[in-house]
Design an enzyme around this catalytic site. Structure first.
Site, short mmCIF file in Angstrom:
data_model
loop_
_atom_site.label_atom_id
_atom_site.label_comp_id
_atom_site.label_asym_id
_atom_site.label_seq_id
_atom_site.Cartn_x
_atom_site.Cartn_y
_atom_site.Cartn_z
N LEU A 51 48.68 50.74 100.96
CA LEU A 51 48.24 52.10 101.20
C LEU A 51 47.16 52.18 100.16
O LEU A 51 47.21 51.64 98.88
CB LEU A 51 49.00 53.11 100.94
N ASP A 52 46.02 52.65 100.40
CA ASP A 52 44.81 53.10 99.17
C ASP A 52 45.65 53.66 98.10
O ASP A 52 46.73 54.41 98.33
CB ASP A 52 43.80 53.88 99.70
N LYS A 53 44.91 53.66 96.78
CA LYS A 53 45.70 54.13 95.86
C LYS A 53 45.94 55.79 95.88
O LYS A 53 46.89 56.27 95.38
CB LYS A 53 44.70 53.87 94.50
N VAL A 55 46.32 57.37 98.52
CA VAL A 55 47.16 57.88 99.58
C VAL A 55 48.64 57.86 99.17
O VAL A 55 49.06 56.93 98.54
CB VAL A 55 46.96 56.84 100.72
N ARG A 150 40.06 57.30 107.10
CA ARG A 150 39.06 57.87 106.39
C ARG A 150 37.78 57.64 107.11
O ARG A 150 36.72 58.65 107.01
CB ARG A 150 38.91 57.12 104.93
#
Length: 215
Positions: A51-53, A55, A150
């Site tokens: 997961l993106d940081k 998120v 996104r």
């Protein structure tokens, strides 16, 4: 110490806080979910997805090489069902929809829609509730491109609230976090059992939601 959301002989799942990288971004010793999870279980873990940081939500790790192969094959074959909760800017008229828009990398980590060179990408979504100027959405990515949700919601004119990379920077700066949470994941375990995991949105998400006026 972070504790597992789910644990069996093959798989460990954790509820990642927003602001913590899934894996070390630069230095191997830097704080990350992987490092915290390995410390909690006192073992090496295998990375399956990220997961993106910014998120929050469910992240899976494999506990051994065989489970790693199994989960990698499921993700590659699009046999993992993922569910996200997000707040999109603007009000949605449609109760549900599908975004079909190919995505590719444009440089400096930024992704975007490119109908000629992009990789096929698909997201379905359901509108949950409209607020003044925003909409709560449950989204189901059918593919797993980097920044897919996104980029997809930005591409239809409804960037995810708090996204410093996609959308008007002045409007996005109002939000203290990216309003994107990996709420659930479902997959077939190496033991042949269907596993369905759920992580409730954290207080940082729900408190912002509670402060919004319904449309």
């Amino acid at each position: 110490m972070i504790m597992p959301l789910y644990l069996d002989d093959d798989i460990a799942a954790f509820d990642k806080p927003a602001g913590l990288a899934t894996i070390p971004e630069r230095l191997p010793s830097a704080d990350s979910l992987l490092r915290a999870a390995e410390a909690a279980l006192d073992q090496r873990l295998f990375i399956v997805h990220r997961l993106d940081k910014e998120v929050s939500g469910v992240v899976l790790f494999a506990r051994h090489a065989g489970a790693h192969r199994h989960l990698n094959n499921l993700f590659a074959g699009r046999e993992v069902a993922k569910c996200y909760l997000l707040m999109a800017l603007g009000e949605f008229e449609a109760a549900e929809g599908v975004i079909e828009a190919p995505i590719r990398q444009f440089g400096s980590g930024r992704m975007g829609v490119d109908h000629l060179q992009g990789k096929p990408s698909s997201t379905s979504y359901t509108r949950l509730k409209c607020y003044e100027g925003t909409t709560l959405i449950r989204a189901f990515p059918r593919t797993g491109r980097r920044h897919q949700l996104r980029v997809h919601f930005y591409s239809i004119g409804h960037p995810i609230a708090g996204d410093s990379r996609y959308g008007d920077k002045a409007l996005q700066a109002i939000w203290p976090r990216l309003m994107l949470h990996a709420e659930g994941i479902e997959f077939l375990s190496p033991a042949g059992e269907m596993v369905s995991l759920h992580a409730a949105p954290p207080s940082s998400f729900m408190e912002l939601l509670a402060g919004l006026a319904e449309a």
